[in-house]
Design an enzyme around this catalytic site. Structure first.
Site, PDB file in Angstrom:
ATOM      1  N   CYS A   1       0.826  -1.207   0.000  1.00 55.42           N
ATOM      2  CA  CYS A   1       0.000   0.000   0.000  1.00 55.42           C
ATOM      3  C   CYS A   1       0.865   1.265   0.000  1.00 55.42           C
ATOM      4  O   CYS A   1       1.397   1.623  -1.037  1.00 55.42           O
ATOM      5  CB  CYS A   1      -0.983  -0.043   1.160  1.00 55.42           C
ATOM      6  SG  CYS A   1      -2.442   0.947   0.795  1.00 55.42           S
TER       7      CYS A   1
ATOM      8  N   HIS B   1      -3.566  -4.880  -0.011  1.00 58.39           N
ATOM      9  CA  HIS B   1      -2.933  -5.525   1.150  1.00 58.39           C
ATOM     10  C   HIS B   1      -3.009  -7.044   1.017  1.00 58.39           C
ATOM     11  O   HIS B   1      -3.947  -7.655   1.529  1.00 58.39           O
ATOM     12  CB  HIS B   1      -3.643  -5.094   2.441  1.00 58.39           C
ATOM     13  CG  HIS B   1      -3.445  -3.668   2.773  1.00 58.39           C
ATOM     14  ND1 HIS B   1      -2.425  -3.234   3.576  1.00 58.39           N
ATOM     15  CD2 HIS B   1      -4.128  -2.566   2.410  1.00 58.39           C
ATOM     16  CE1 HIS B   1      -2.491  -1.916   3.694  1.00 58.39           C
ATOM     17  NE2 HIS B   1      -3.517  -1.487   2.997  1.00 58.39           N
TER      18      HIS B   1
ATOM     19  N   GLU C   1      -1.496  -9.192   2.584  1.00 64.62           N
ATOM     20  CA  GLU C   1      -1.371  -9.856   3.891  1.00 64.62           C
ATOM     21  C   GLU C   1      -2.715 -10.290   4.476  1.00 64.62           C
ATOM     22  O   GLU C   1      -2.766 -11.226   5.269  1.00 64.62           O
ATOM     23  CB  GLU C   1      -0.625  -8.961   4.883  1.00 64.62           C
ATOM     24  CG  GLU C   1      -1.335  -7.674   5.318  1.00 64.62           C
ATOM     25  CD  GLU C   1      -1.066  -6.471   4.415  1.00 64.62           C
ATOM     26  OE1 GLU C   1      -0.697  -6.680   3.242  1.00 64.62           O
ATOM     27  OE2 GLU C   1      -1.254  -5.328   4.872  1.00 64.62           O
TER      28      GLU C   1
HETATM   29  N1  GLN Z   1      -1.864   6.530   3.086  1.00 66.28           N
HETATM   30  C1  GLN Z   1      -2.023   5.880   1.840  1.00 66.28           C
HETATM   31  C2  GLN Z   1      -3.389   6.124   1.241  1.00 66.28           C
HETATM   32  O1  GLN Z   1      -4.293   6.512   1.903  1.00 66.28           O
HETATM   33  C3  GLN Z   1      -1.749   4.403   1.956  1.00 66.28           C
HETATM   34  C4  GLN Z   1      -2.726   3.704   2.819  1.00 66.28           C
HETATM   35  C5  GLN Z   1      -2.206   2.406   3.366  1.00 66.28           C
HETATM   36  O2  GLN Z   1      -1.010   2.159   3.380  1.00 66.28           O
HETATM   37  N2  GLN Z   1      -3.104   1.582   3.858  1.00 66.28           N
HETATM   38  O3  GLN Z   1      -3.580   5.921   0.067  1.00 66.28           O
END
Ligand code: GLN
Length: 549
Positions: free
Chosen positions: A391, A522, A524
């Site tokens: 992410c 994600h 994971e």
């Molecule tokens: N802060 C980033 C976004 O909002 C990544 C979010 C995250 O890593 N879950 O896009």
């Protein structure tokens, strides 16, 4: 075979929090599931937040995202990993969520002009939700975890709901209290009194426990079992020993050793196989505990400290995903937490990454620690250390590449600087309006979305399929305007949304780097012990090659 009537097992905590109620719920689920029963699990968090999405991970650990996009507590991740099932928003509730629903019904005149009261209407709403979750899963058994510990003001209405359910269906509801028995170092003896008090507090909520799960550093002996039985009014068999273990995956086996499954089924009058079929589970986790060859992974993040303590709770799914893939490669994972800010204080420190076989930058929010993460990424890219970005860890790949390879020195994400010259990571168009209205809760791009993979890429090879579905939680994304330039400079967007608009995976080709890949989603959240995630496995395979060098 005739289907069983749905039965409900409430699990509450006594004495202190953090002694593994969630894992106990998962393990109870596992031992019943392994007798051929259909099990689902519910987590109740007593706080007022409507979901876990608005909380800082240092407050409450990881936010686990369900397939349907609901942002929940990390225990939900444990349930999914232990039980190998997918849960939905029906399996999660908070005080805020329950009140929100009741108030909405009241406004819609659904209570037919009645005075809507805290009791019974709130507990009735809770009961309705529990029953619907059971029916939705077609479950024989619903295991419900009530967050917090007994005696707290916060969870009293949930205990009230449990009490009312027991009153309505005496044969269908059982109560388990997971309590802690301290061994004070100066005394050197396991003490039962705090648990006695906890059981008393539970009794004052009108609930009598059927089972006491006695958590402690060691196994509980007969003397203390008898004592608890006498003072807490349960039979000694119903005091289950739950000592500290090296691996949480041993817990179902431990509980089974004290016949917890059998006792619960007897109490609930459920017919099922006598013993749990945990042979595969046992074999798998016995073997993995013995792996000698290490694989050393550095996790560069920021949510590690709470006061003077360091907790890795914020990244629990990442840790588990790394473990599962390592186990399948017959290696012992050794994870090291590195605070990204360390690299900001002393840039030379980034060299310490040389010691590791691979580097992970997990998800995150905001500006703090970003410079440190960017230097870690640059280092991993230049020194050819396998890198997996999750992410934010993928968005930062793009920023780092734009700055240091494309030469766009001011490249940034709108999350940090909306006025930057080159917003290579920008806000999703539909998100702009939401932020303007301060509509933050549950409003990111959440849950499962499909991605289409490009042939001949690292991602495509790892997955072995053309299309994948993964869980998301982000507000920002790769700015389409820069995609062509980034690709010309060598970065490959190997996964995209089916309409081609959103970049889901960024990577460097194998000939340039042994493994350098980031995902907007994600991965994971979908890894389980018996189905490790292909991207984590591919990352660890590359890390192993480095290890051997
Ligand atoms: N802060 C980033 C976004 O909002 C990544 C979010 C995250 O890593 N879950 O896009």
């Amino acid at each position: 075979m005739k289907r069983n009537k749905t039965k409900y097992i409430f699990v509450v905590g006594g004495v202190i929090s953090g002694v593994g109620k969630g894992v106990t719920v998962s393990s109870i689920g596992k031992i019943l599931q392994s007798r051929g029963l259909k099990v689902t699990a519910i987590k109740i968090d007593p706080y007022v937040n409507v979901d876990a999405g608005t909380m800082n991970p240092t407050e409450h650990g990881e936010v686990f995202v369900l397939e349907d996009g609901f942002e929940t507590d990390q225990d939900m991740g444990n349930y999914e990993r232990f039980l190998g099932i997918k849960l939905s928003r029906a399996n999660y509730m908070t005080t805020g969520r329950v009140y929100e629903a009741v108030i909405k019904k009241e406004r819609n005149l659904e209570y037919g002009g009645k005075c809507v009261q805290v009791v019974p209407h709130i507990p009735l709403e809770i009961i309705g939700r529990i029953e619907r979750a059971g029916a939705r899963a077609n479950a024989d058994i619903v295991v419900i975890e009530i967050g917090g510990t007994v005696g707290e003001y916060e969870n009293i209405l949930f205990l009230e709901a449990a009490r009312m359910m027991k009153l309505r269906k005496p044969d269908d509801v059982a109560f388990v209290i997971v309590s802690y028995l301290p061994v004070p170092s100066k005394v050197g003896e396991m003490k039962t009194k705090p648990t006695q008090h906890a059981v008393r507090a539970l009794s004052s909520a009108g609930i009598h426990p059927d089972i006491i799960v006695a958590r402690s550093q060691g196994a509980i002996d007969k003397k203390r079992k008898d004592k608890l039985a006498l003072f807490c009014n349960v039979s000694p068999d119903c005091v289950i020993s739950a000592p500290d273990v090296d691996s949480i995956y041993d817990i179902p086996l431990n509980l089974e050793r004290d016949h917890l499954g059998e006792i619960l089924l007897k109490k609930l009058k459920v017919k099922a196989k006598n013993g749990a079929d945990l042979a595969d589970w046992k074999k798998f986790f016995d073997v993995v505990g013995k792996f000698k060859d290490e694989i050393k992974i550095a996790v560069v993040g920021k949510y590690f400290d709470t006061g003077d303590f360091v907790l890795a709770d914020s990244y629990i799914s990442v840790i588990e995903a790394i473990k599962f893939s390592a186990y399948h490669l017959k290696k012992r994972p050794v994870l090291t937490w590195i605070n990204a800010k360390d690299f900001e204080v002393d840039p030379k420190k980034v060299k310490q990454l040389d010691k590791y076989d691979g580097v992970v930058v997990p998800g995150g929010f905001g500006e703090s620690g970003i410079a440190g993460k960017l230097s870690a990424i640059k280092y991993a890219r230049e020194k050819k250390i396998p890198y997996l970005g999750l992410c934010y860890g993928m968005q930062l790949i793009v920023i780092e590449y734009a700055r240091n390879v494309l030469g766009l020195k001011k490249a940034n994400t709108a999350e940090i600087d909306g006025e930057a010259d080159d917003l290579v990571i920008d806000i999703l168009p539909e998100q702009k309006e939401k932020l303007k209205n301060r509509d933050y809760g549950g409003s990111m791009r959440l849950g499962s979305y499909k991605a289409v993979l490009k042939d001949g890429t690292v991602a495509r090879e790892a997955y072995g399929t053309k299309e994948v579905s993964e869980r998301h939680r982000h507000r920002y994304e790769v700015n389409h305007e820069y995609v062509e330039r980034l690709e010309k400079a060598g970065l490959v967007f190997s996964g995209r949304s089916p309409d081609g608009k959103l970049m889901e995976i960024a990577e460097l080709p194998k000939r340039k780097h042994p493994f350098f890949l980031g995902t907007q989603f994600h991965p994971e959240f979908q890894a389980t012990p018996f189905a490790p995630h292909p991207l984590f496995t591919a990352f660890l395979k590359a890390s192993l090659k480095r290890h051997k060098k």
